[in-house]
Design a protein around this motif. Structure first.
Motif, PDB file in Angstrom:
ATOM      1  N   LEU A  44     -15.360  13.242  17.888  1.00 34.17           N
ATOM      2  CA  LEU A  44     -16.083  12.536  18.794  1.00 34.17           C
ATOM      3  C   LEU A  44     -17.184  13.285  19.214  1.00 34.17           C
ATOM      4  N   HIS A  45     -18.514  12.471  19.354  1.00 34.40           N
ATOM      5  CA  HIS A  45     -19.583  12.958  19.836  1.00 34.40           C
ATOM      6  C   HIS A  45     -19.505  12.901  21.361  1.00 34.40           C
ATOM      7  N   MET A  46     -19.802  14.009  21.713  1.00 38.28           N
ATOM      8  CA  MET A  46     -19.582  14.346  23.351  1.00 38.28           C
ATOM      9  C   MET A  46     -20.828  14.603  24.125  1.00 38.28           C
ATOM     10  N   SER A  47     -22.030  14.822  23.128  1.00 40.51           N
ATOM     11  CA  SER A  47     -23.197  15.245  23.931  1.00 40.51           C
ATOM     12  C   SER A  47     -24.325  13.853  23.987  1.00 40.51           C
ATOM     13  N   ASN A  48     -24.783  13.889  25.077  1.00 44.12           N
ATOM     14  CA  ASN A  48     -25.724  12.671  25.421  1.00 44.12           C
ATOM     15  C   ASN A  48     -27.383  13.278  25.575  1.00 44.12           C
ATOM     16  N   GLN A  49     -27.426  14.552  25.028  1.00 47.24           N
ATOM     17  CA  GLN A  49     -28.764  15.207  24.944  1.00 47.24           C
ATOM     18  C   GLN A  49     -29.390  14.938  23.739  1.00 47.24           C
ATOM     19  N   TYR A  50     -30.463  14.499  23.565  1.00 44.14           N
ATOM     20  CA  TYR A  50     -31.431  14.152  22.521  1.00 44.14           C
ATOM     21  C   TYR A  50     -31.665  15.604  21.607  1.00 44.14           C
ATOM     22  N   GLY A  51     -31.122  15.131  20.314  1.00 52.10           N
ATOM     23  CA  GLY A  51     -31.257  16.315  19.425  1.00 52.10           C
ATOM     24  C   GLY A  51     -30.113  17.509  19.225  1.00 52.10           C
TER      25      GLY A  51
END
Length: 252
Positions: A44-51
């Protein structure tokens, strides 16, 4: 999202001199909520920060028997290897396959996390830490790779090349490269205790060829070099292993 079927050529087990060719399913799916499935792993991708990408992950660690590591998505049946049977010379089999007489390593579900950092638009560092490998479920593996994506190498073609390293703890290294006193007594291998450290370094190339909007050919070439204490194991017949796979997949 795509699903397909292909063929894989790989060593009988990591460090083996003999190779094996098997049919393998390929699977990759990702949803807008961050959930993804890739082969025998899901997360599960939990980050919404670019990069930056991070989150939990689970993956299936295949079994290891004298017949070779399983490649099926479903869990393989446990039990004795079919390599030894009536009418076969067991002594000869032991000499030709160092896993004969060794404990089978059962399939395990590993759990952990991942962190990917995009150095630039085309360059990415991927890291995965998982726990639970081996029959005692105490094996830990850290994988770190640096990958470069050639997006415009040719029309309808994508290429990713990378280099990486796998680090393991003592429990993991002993599970896959160690030989206990009991195993030494029933196999051709001398007793050996492996230790924590770098297990292998590798170079990889991933190639996708988009035949049309729905179909693609996905291929992978991997060169892996066992290093450190693991490379000294009596189970290791060849330190350098080659993995090649190609598959036809349908994109949804």
């Amino acid at each position: 999202m795509y699903l397909g079927l292909g063929v894989l050529s790989r060593p009988l087990y990591e460090g083996a001199a003999n190779t094996k060719r098997v049919a393998v399913p390929v699977l990759q799916m990702q949803w807008s909520n961050g959930l993804f499935v890739a082969g025998m792993s899901a997360g599960l991708h939990m980050s919404n920060q670019y990069g930056h990408e991070f989150g939990p992950i689970i993956m299936l660690e295949p079994s290891r028997t004298p017949d070779g590591t399983s490649n099926a998505i479903q869990s393989p049946a446990y039990g004795h290897s079919s390599a030894v049977g009536p009418g076969l010379d067991e002594k000869s089999l032991r000499q030709n396959n160092r896993l004969v007489g060794m404990d089978n390593i059962h399939t395990r579900v590993l759990a952990g996390g991942f962190y990917n950092f995009h150095v630039s638009e085309n360059l990415c560092n991927t890291n995965t830490l998982v726990f639970g490998a081996g029959n005692n479920r105490q094996g830990i593996r850290l994988s770190s790779d640096l990958r470069y994506h050639f997006k415009d190498i040719a029309r309808h073609h994508q290429l990713i090349v990378g280099v990486g390293v796998n680090l393991v703890n003592k429990a993991y290294s002993n599970s896959y490269f160690g030989v206990t006193e009991v195993e030494a007594g029933r196999s051709i291998n001398p007793q050996f205790e492996s230790s924590a450290g770098i297990k292998n370094i590798h170079a990889e190339a991933f190639w996708n060829w988009n035949l049309n909007a729905s179909w693609l050919v996905t291929s992978k070439l991997s060169l892996s070099q066992l290093v450190g204490n693991a490379s000294k194991s009596p189970l290791v017949e060849r330190k350098t292993n080659v993995y090649v796979s190609t598959a036809l997949a349908y994109r949804f």
